[in-house]
Scaffold this motif. Sequence first.
Motif, PDB file in Angstrom:
ATOM      1  N   ALA A   1       0.834  -1.201   0.000  1.00 25.79           N
ATOM      2  CA  ALA A   1       0.000   0.000   0.000  1.00 25.79           C
ATOM      3  C   ALA A   1       0.871   1.255   0.000  1.00 25.79           C
ATOM      4  O   ALA A   1       0.629   2.201  -0.766  1.00 25.79           O
ATOM      5  CB  ALA A   1      -0.925  -0.008   1.210  1.00 25.79           C
ATOM      6  N   GLN A   2       1.884   1.284   0.856  1.00 26.55           N
ATOM      7  CA  GLN A   2       2.788   2.428   0.924  1.00 26.55           C
ATOM      8  C   GLN A   2       3.543   2.614  -0.388  1.00 26.55           C
ATOM      9  O   GLN A   2       3.749   3.748  -0.846  1.00 26.55           O
ATOM     10  CB  GLN A   2       3.778   2.243   2.072  1.00 26.55           C
ATOM     11  CG  GLN A   2       4.740   3.411   2.264  1.00 26.55           C
ATOM     12  CD  GLN A   2       4.032   4.678   2.712  1.00 26.55           C
ATOM     13  OE1 GLN A   2       3.400   4.684   3.757  1.00 26.55           O
ATOM     14  NE2 GLN A   2       4.128   5.734   1.921  1.00 26.55           N
ATOM     15  N   THR A   3       3.957   1.520  -1.001  1.00 22.49           N
ATOM     16  CA  THR A   3       4.656   1.594  -2.292  1.00 22.49           C
ATOM     17  C   THR A   3       3.776   2.246  -3.347  1.00 22.49           C
ATOM     18  O   THR A   3       4.227   3.106  -4.117  1.00 22.49           O
ATOM     19  CB  THR A   3       5.063   0.183  -2.762  1.00 22.49           C
ATOM     20  OG1 THR A   3       5.944  -0.398  -1.793  1.00 22.49           O
ATOM     21  CG2 THR A   3       5.761   0.241  -4.110  1.00 22.49           C
TER      22      THR A   3
ATOM     23  N   PHE B   1       1.150   8.996  -5.836  1.00 18.81           N
ATOM     24  CA  PHE B   1       0.758  10.235  -5.160  1.00 18.81           C
ATOM     25  C   PHE B   1      -0.751  10.313  -4.922  1.00 18.81           C
ATOM     26  O   PHE B   1      -1.415  11.298  -5.229  1.00 18.81           O
ATOM     27  CB  PHE B   1       1.228  11.466  -5.964  1.00 18.81           C
ATOM     28  CG  PHE B   1       2.710  11.559  -6.094  1.00 18.81           C
ATOM     29  CD1 PHE B   1       3.500  12.014  -5.053  1.00 18.81           C
ATOM     30  CD2 PHE B   1       3.334  11.164  -7.276  1.00 18.81           C
ATOM     31  CE1 PHE B   1       4.877  12.078  -5.183  1.00 18.81           C
ATOM     32  CE2 PHE B   1       4.716  11.236  -7.413  1.00 18.81           C
ATOM     33  CZ  PHE B   1       5.484  11.687  -6.367  1.00 18.81           C
ATOM     34  N   THR B   2      -1.294   9.226  -4.375  1.00 20.20           N
ATOM     35  CA  THR B   2      -2.718   9.161  -4.038  1.00 20.20           C
ATOM     36  C   THR B   2      -2.872   8.318  -2.783  1.00 20.20           C
ATOM     37  O   THR B   2      -2.076   7.400  -2.536  1.00 20.20           O
ATOM     38  CB  THR B   2      -3.540   8.546  -5.186  1.00 20.20           C
ATOM     39  OG1 THR B   2      -4.901   8.377  -4.743  1.00 20.20           O
ATOM     40  CG2 THR B   2      -2.983   7.202  -5.609  1.00 20.20           C
ATOM     41  N   ILE B   3      -3.894   8.634  -1.984  1.00 20.12           N
ATOM     42  CA  ILE B   3      -4.113   7.884  -0.744  1.00 20.12           C
ATOM     43  C   ILE B   3      -5.084   6.722  -0.940  1.00 20.12           C
ATOM     44  O   ILE B   3      -5.400   6.010   0.017  1.00 20.12           O
ATOM     45  CB  ILE B   3      -4.646   8.811   0.367  1.00 20.12           C
ATOM     46  CG1 ILE B   3      -5.994   9.421  -0.029  1.00 20.12           C
ATOM     47  CG2 ILE B   3      -3.629   9.878   0.710  1.00 20.12           C
ATOM     48  CD1 ILE B   3      -6.663  10.185   1.104  1.00 20.12           C
ATOM     49  N   VAL B   4      -5.537   6.528  -2.168  1.00 18.66           N
ATOM     50  CA  VAL B   4      -6.476   5.437  -2.449  1.00 18.66           C
ATOM     51  C   VAL B   4      -5.942   4.081  -1.972  1.00 18.66           C
ATOM     52  O   VAL B   4      -6.699   3.289  -1.389  1.00 18.66           O
ATOM     53  CB  VAL B   4      -6.828   5.401  -3.952  1.00 18.66           C
ATOM     54  CG1 VAL B   4      -7.627   4.133  -4.293  1.00 18.66           C
ATOM     55  CG2 VAL B   4      -7.627   6.636  -4.333  1.00 18.66           C
ATOM     56  N   PRO B   5      -4.654   3.752  -2.192  1.00 16.12           N
ATOM     57  CA  PRO B   5      -4.162   2.449  -1.705  1.00 16.12           C
ATOM     58  C   PRO B   5      -4.329   2.252  -0.201  1.00 16.12           C
ATOM     59  O   PRO B   5      -4.539   1.124   0.256  1.00 16.12           O
ATOM     60  CB  PRO B   5      -2.675   2.480  -2.101  1.00 16.12           C
ATOM     61  CG  PRO B   5      -2.620   3.366  -3.289  1.00 16.12           C
ATOM     62  CD  PRO B   5      -3.631   4.439  -3.007  1.00 16.12           C
ATOM     63  N   PHE B   6      -4.236   3.347   0.572  1.00  8.76           N
ATOM     64  CA  PHE B   6      -4.457   3.220   2.006  1.00  8.76           C
ATOM     65  C   PHE B   6      -5.894   2.801   2.308  1.00  8.76           C
ATOM     66  O   PHE B   6      -6.150   1.984   3.211  1.00  8.76           O
ATOM     67  CB  PHE B   6      -4.143   4.530   2.722  1.00  8.76           C
ATOM     68  CG  PHE B   6      -2.672   4.815   2.882  1.00  8.76           C
ATOM     69  CD1 PHE B   6      -1.757   3.775   2.970  1.00  8.76           C
ATOM     70  CD2 PHE B   6      -2.207   6.118   2.955  1.00  8.76           C
ATOM     71  CE1 PHE B   6      -0.397   4.027   3.124  1.00  8.76           C
ATOM     72  CE2 PHE B   6      -0.855   6.380   3.116  1.00  8.76           C
ATOM     73  CZ  PHE B   6       0.049   5.324   3.200  1.00  8.76           C
ATOM     74  N   PHE B   7      -6.844   3.362   1.562  1.00  7.72           N
ATOM     75  CA  PHE B   7      -8.242   2.976   1.750  1.00  7.72           C
ATOM     76  C   PHE B   7      -8.466   1.513   1.373  1.00  7.72           C
ATOM     77  O   PHE B   7      -9.193   0.794   2.060  1.00  7.72           O
ATOM     78  CB  PHE B   7      -9.156   3.884   0.922  1.00  7.72           C
ATOM     79  CG  PHE B   7      -9.343   5.257   1.494  1.00  7.72           C
ATOM     80  CD1 PHE B   7     -10.155   5.466   2.602  1.00  7.72           C
ATOM     81  CD2 PHE B   7      -8.701   6.341   0.939  1.00  7.72           C
ATOM     82  CE1 PHE B   7     -10.324   6.723   3.135  1.00  7.72           C
ATOM     83  CE2 PHE B   7      -8.851   7.618   1.476  1.00  7.72           C
ATOM     84  CZ  PHE B   7      -9.676   7.804   2.571  1.00  7.72           C
ATOM     85  N   VAL B   8      -7.839   1.089   0.285  1.00  6.51           N
ATOM     86  CA  VAL B   8      -7.969  -0.308  -0.132  1.00  6.51           C
ATOM     87  C   VAL B   8      -7.369  -1.234   0.922  1.00  6.51           C
ATOM     88  O   VAL B   8      -7.962  -2.259   1.280  1.00  6.51           O
ATOM     89  CB  VAL B   8      -7.278  -0.535  -1.499  1.00  6.51           C
ATOM     90  CG1 VAL B   8      -7.293  -2.016  -1.876  1.00  6.51           C
ATOM     91  CG2 VAL B   8      -7.962   0.288  -2.583  1.00  6.51           C
ATOM     92  N   ALA B   9      -6.194  -0.866   1.456  1.00 12.14           N
ATOM     93  CA  ALA B   9      -5.572  -1.663   2.511  1.00 12.14           C
ATOM     94  C   ALA B   9      -6.468  -1.724   3.741  1.00 12.14           C
ATOM     95  O   ALA B   9      -6.619  -2.784   4.368  1.00 12.14           O
ATOM     96  CB  ALA B   9      -4.213  -1.080   2.877  1.00 12.14           C
ATOM     97  N   GLY B  10      -7.080  -0.584   4.072  1.00 13.60           N
ATOM     98  CA  GLY B  10      -7.990  -0.553   5.217  1.00 13.60           C
ATOM     99  C   GLY B  10      -9.175  -1.485   5.033  1.00 13.60           C
ATOM    100  O   GLY B  10      -9.591  -2.179   5.977  1.00 13.60           O
TER     101      GLY B  10
END
Length: 219
Positions: A178-180, A186-195
């Motif tokens: 997700a961090q990668t 340059f988007t926080i979408v992966p953090f939401f997907v990880a959540g």
Amino acid sequence: MSIDYLIMITKPMLQGAQMTVLLFFVAILTSLPLGFMFTLMARSAFKPFAWIANFYIYIMRGTPLLLQLLFVCFGLPILPVVGEYLVMDRFVAACVAFILNYAAYFAEIFRGGLLAIDKGQYEAAQVLGLSRWQTTRKIVVPQMFRIALPAVSNESITLVKDTALLYAVAVPELLHFAQTAVNRDFTIVPFFVAGIIYLLMTLLLTLFFKQLEKRYRFE
């Protein structure tokens, strides 16, 4: 944000989640019996066993899991004399740290379960002529399990979330991918997907323990 992008970032995160799930099962299946062993040691009439167990539980519960993880991964290999024999793969070292940490917490949970059992149960077992081992196996452990089950459930869910600490020792798990993706796109979408993935894992675990509670706590 397109569906193709979501699929692209979700695939590696699901691969990382496999590492998360693997760590969870290794830690939970090993720390539960180890924790029960430390509970028995802490309650032992042989004082050195009780001192060792209580000291171990105090140290593991009194220091951060992250510190323990870093110590096992990076501290053990540089110990004088024995360090060269304690070099482990990062994932193996992480498993060791998680097992040792959670065993201490489960030991306290089981201790609470044992203390909640009425002393009359032991007296009744003596009247029935049961040995100490039979009393423990047939009467004490089943009741302790029912009493401790909600706390074990809560601690197990915490374990799922704590697996994110693998990120600190460069083990490629869910949060790593997700961090990668965040750094690259340059988007926080992966953090939401990880959540969402973490929430789904904890949901499945919650449902599993709810079924266990229905089966054993109220039968």
